[in-house]
Design a protein around this motif. Structure first.
Motif, mmCIF file in Angstrom:
data_model
loop_
_atom_site.group_PDB
_atom_site.id
_atom_site.type_symbol
_atom_site.label_atom_id
_atom_site.label_comp_id
_atom_site.label_asym_id
_atom_site.label_seq_id
_atom_site.Cartn_x
_atom_site.Cartn_y
_atom_site.Cartn_z
ATOM 1 N N ARG A 1 22.652 -49.276 -1.954
ATOM 2 C CA ARG A 1 21.196 -49.120 -1.988
ATOM 3 C C ARG A 1 20.727 -48.833 -3.409
ATOM 4 N NH1 ARG A 1 18.130 -46.806 3.129
ATOM 5 N NH2 ARG A 1 16.628 -48.205 2.131
ATOM 6 N N GLY A 2 21.576 -48.133 -4.159
ATOM 7 C CA GLY A 2 21.244 -47.827 -5.548
ATOM 8 C C GLY A 2 21.191 -49.034 -6.450
ATOM 9 N N ARG A 3 21.827 -50.121 -6.031
ATOM 10 C CA ARG A 3 21.768 -51.350 -6.840
ATOM 11 C C ARG A 3 20.364 -51.945 -6.822
ATOM 12 N NH1 ARG A 3 26.855 -55.027 -5.161
ATOM 13 N NH2 ARG A 3 26.045 -56.283 -6.883
ATOM 14 N N LYS A 4 19.674 -51.804 -5.686
ATOM 15 C CA LYS A 4 18.305 -52.312 -5.581
ATOM 16 C C LYS A 4 17.283 -51.238 -5.931
ATOM 17 C CE LYS A 4 19.050 -55.950 -2.129
ATOM 18 N NZ LYS A 4 18.654 -56.461 -0.785
ATOM 19 N N ALA A 5 17.593 -49.992 -5.559
ATOM 20 C CA ALA A 5 16.683 -48.870 -5.820
ATOM 21 C C ALA A 5 17.486 -47.777 -6.521
ATOM 22 C CB ALA A 5 16.080 -48.354 -4.515
ATOM 23 N N PRO A 6 17.501 -47.763 -7.859
ATOM 24 C CA PRO A 6 18.361 -46.837 -8.617
ATOM 25 C C PRO A 6 18.162 -45.367 -8.259
ATOM 26 C CG PRO A 6 17.458 -48.509 -10.073
ATOM 27 C CD PRO A 6 16.776 -48.688 -8.754
ATOM 28 N N ALA A 7 17.011 -44.995 -7.695
ATOM 29 C CA ALA A 7 16.768 -43.592 -7.353
ATOM 30 C C ALA A 7 17.762 -43.065 -6.325
ATOM 31 C CB ALA A 7 15.344 -43.426 -6.832
ATOM 32 N N TYR A 8 18.381 -43.969 -5.550
ATOM 33 C CA TYR A 8 19.374 -43.515 -4.569
ATOM 34 C C TYR A 8 20.612 -42.930 -5.240
ATOM 35 C CZ TYR A 8 17.127 -45.171 -0.305
ATOM 36 O OH TYR A 8 16.271 -45.318 0.755
ATOM 37 N N ARG A 9 20.824 -43.237 -6.513
ATOM 38 C CA ARG A 9 21.994 -42.715 -7.221
ATOM 39 C C ARG A 9 21.717 -41.356 -7.863
ATOM 40 N NH1 ARG A 9 24.009 -48.202 -10.409
ATOM 41 N NH2 ARG A 9 24.220 -49.521 -8.558
ATOM 42 N N LEU A 10 20.501 -40.896 -7.769
ATOM 43 C CA LEU A 10 20.122 -39.629 -8.396
ATOM 44 C C LEU A 10 20.129 -38.504 -7.364
ATOM 45 C CD1 LEU A 10 17.092 -40.940 -10.505
ATOM 46 C CD2 LEU A 10 19.484 -40.712 -11.228
ATOM 47 N N ARG A 11 20.309 -37.288 -7.851
ATOM 48 C CA ARG A 11 20.210 -36.071 -7.022
ATOM 49 C C ARG A 11 21.176 -36.098 -5.840
ATOM 50 N NH1 ARG A 11 14.074 -36.267 -5.567
ATOM 51 N NH2 ARG A 11 14.601 -34.422 -4.343
ATOM 52 N N ILE A 12 22.340 -36.731 -6.018
ATOM 53 C CA ILE A 12 23.306 -36.830 -4.917
ATOM 54 C C ILE A 12 23.809 -35.450 -4.510
ATOM 55 C CG2 ILE A 12 25.617 -37.670 -4.312
ATOM 56 C CD1 ILE A 12 24.945 -40.234 -5.848
ATOM 57 N N ALA A 13 23.950 -34.532 -5.463
ATOM 58 C CA ALA A 13 24.454 -33.193 -5.142
ATOM 59 C C ALA A 13 23.558 -32.492 -4.122
ATOM 60 C CB ALA A 13 24.565 -32.353 -6.410
ATOM 61 N N GLU A 14 22.240 -32.748 -4.182
ATOM 62 C CA GLU A 14 21.317 -32.132 -3.220
ATOM 63 C C GLU A 14 21.676 -32.519 -1.787
ATOM 64 O OE1 GLU A 14 17.144 -32.708 -3.833
ATOM 65 O OE2 GLU A 14 17.255 -32.186 -5.955
ATOM 66 N N ARG A 15 22.228 -33.705 -1.618
ATOM 67 C CA ARG A 15 22.553 -34.190 -0.280
ATOM 68 C C ARG A 15 23.740 -33.434 0.327
ATOM 69 N NH1 ARG A 15 19.648 -38.846 0.753
ATOM 70 N NH2 ARG A 15 18.753 -39.920 -1.048
ATOM 71 N N PHE A 16 24.381 -32.596 -0.481
ATOM 72 C CA PHE A 16 25.460 -31.742 0.001
ATOM 73 C C PHE A 16 25.130 -30.256 -0.231
ATOM 74 C CE2 PHE A 16 27.273 -35.866 -0.948
ATOM 75 C CZ PHE A 16 28.046 -36.122 0.187
#
Length: 424
Positions: free
Chosen positions: A24-39
């Motif tokens: 998803r980050g390939r089309k919408a780069p924001a998905y690669r950000l703030r990943i730590a928050e998801r844990f």
């Protein structure tokens, strides 16, 4: 499946979840950000002791906005934390509230992540919007004595059948909910059948009926149309379209242009990662297209305005004479039919409205909604409406009447939340 098995499978699925984020980050780069928050790591500073509201994405964030504003007015000093799961939802929350609320992603539904999140936030009340049910988050709230509410709750018959297949997981989860504020009696009964405690389920109606339109919205839209020289042009909007619908919408627009060559289509894809591909499609199909994000005015020869900006949907609706609401010509369940109705627009949709059956039934019965099956049907209805001022007026007035008749759901929801918050 019980909660322990569900948790094990969720842990095993983490590599797939990471791959999905990457893709998803390939089309919408924001998905690669703030990943730590998801844990539940690297969370922003959060004041404890307030109300936590979860709105999974854009639609739920918009639906929650009147409730959140009212909560802030009733208790100005109370911290309100709004979580979501998507970058577009995050952008919408920030656009709606700025620094007035606390915000982060909701951690994945892993027991240790949910526990870490709740230990940090320590809310007095948890409010989940519509249908976003996470067993471990709900269980962690229950073990801490945090009242948990499913607000503006909706549950289609199809979704209920899906939940019923996992009764060992669903029944105890719903039994731990403090209150399920359902939109309709049919949905309330589905929750009861799935295991919710009957005394904790009630019908409050849909807070989407309590939509408030800024008085300056229509005048601003009319002024912009006038600046384009488009006051007398037939203008229609196809909003929240999904993959597979844009081709149908453009085919209908081509038919409309054959009889009303001055017609203008405002095309608004549901997902921002599709903006570029839809623009390419419009150009490939031979339509003279201007992008809203370019800031360029719509010219006399332009046939399509591509709504490729965020947070402007209501304004784009206000520019139009007729609205088609997407997610309904493909089996996605439809989107909010009440926003265009609140602006006094005739509403068109496809047949796939399983997420909004009650709302659609009321609008249809009042004469505010017409359903179409494909490009020809859509073009035919547009042709009839755009040449008939009386039909436009009658359908628009009918939609506003439906909203007025159902007003009050927000107040009922707020009263129930206040009782639970005081009790907590």
């Amino acid at each position: 499946m019980n909660r322990s098995l569900y948790t094990l499978l969720l842990h095993l699925a983490l590599p797939l979840i990471a791959l999905r984020l990457y893709l998803r980050g390939r089309k919408a780069p924001a998905y690669r950000l703030r990943i730590a928050e998801r844990f539940a790591f690297q969370l922003p500073p959060l004041k404890p002791g307030g109300i936590w509201v979860h709105a999974v994405s854009v639609g739920e964030s918009i639906a929650a906005a009147p409730m959140i504003r009212a909560l802030r007015e009733r208790q100005p000093g109370l911290p309100i934390t709004v979580t979501c799961m998507t970058p577009t939802g995050s952008e919408r929350i920030r656009a709606l509230f700025g620094d007035q609320v606390q915000h982060c992603y909701l951690p994945y539904d892993l027991p240790w992540a949910a526990a870490r999140f709740l230990d940090r936030l320590q809310p007095k009340l948890a409010v989940i919007m519509e249908t976003e049910l996470w067993p471990n988050h709900i269980h962690q709230c229950a073990t801490r004595g945090i009242p948990t509410v499913l607000a503006n709750a909706r549950l289609s018959a199809k979704s209920a059948r899906g939940y019923a297949r996992f009764a060992g997981l669903t029944r105890p989860m719903l039994a731990e909910m403090s209150w399920i504020a359902a939109q309709t009696e049919a949905e309330a009964e589905r929750f009861r059948q799935l295991g919710a405690r009957p005394e904790c389920v009630s019908v409050t109606g849909s807070i989407k009926f309590d939509l408030t339109i800024d008085r300056e919205l229509k005048p601003r839209a009319q002024a912009l149309r006038a600046s384009w020289g488009a006051t007398n042009r037939p203008v229609w909007i196809a909003a929240s379209t999904h993959a597979g619908e844009d081709e149908i919408v453009l085919a209908a627009h081509r038919q409309l242009l054959s009889g009303q060559p001055e017609s203008l289509l405002i095309l608004v894809p549901r997902h921002p990662e599709r903006f570029e591909s839809v623009h390419v499609l419009c150009r490939r199909e031979g339509f003279t297209t201007v992008r809203r994000s370019s800031g360029q005015p719509v010219g006399e020869g332009d046939q399509v305005l591509l709504g490729d900006t965020m947070g402007e949907l209501l304004f784009l609706y206000a520019l139009a004479d007729v609205a088609f609401v997407g997610g309904s010509l493909v089996p996605s369940g439809g989107h909010n039919l009440l926003e265009p109705a609140a602006l006094g627009l005739p509403v068109l949709s496809g047949p796939h409205l399983f997420n909004f059956l009650e709302i659609a039934a009321q609008l249809r019965a009042a004469g505010a909604l017409q359903e179409v099956a494909g490009a020809e049907g859509l073009a035919r209805q547009l042709q009839c409406l755009l040449i008939g001022a009386e039909s436009l007026r009658c359908m628009g007035a009918a939609g506003i009447g439906v909203l007025r008749a159902n007003h009050g759901a927000l107040e009922r929801l707020l009263d129930g939340l206040a009782r639970l918050h005081r009790g907590g």
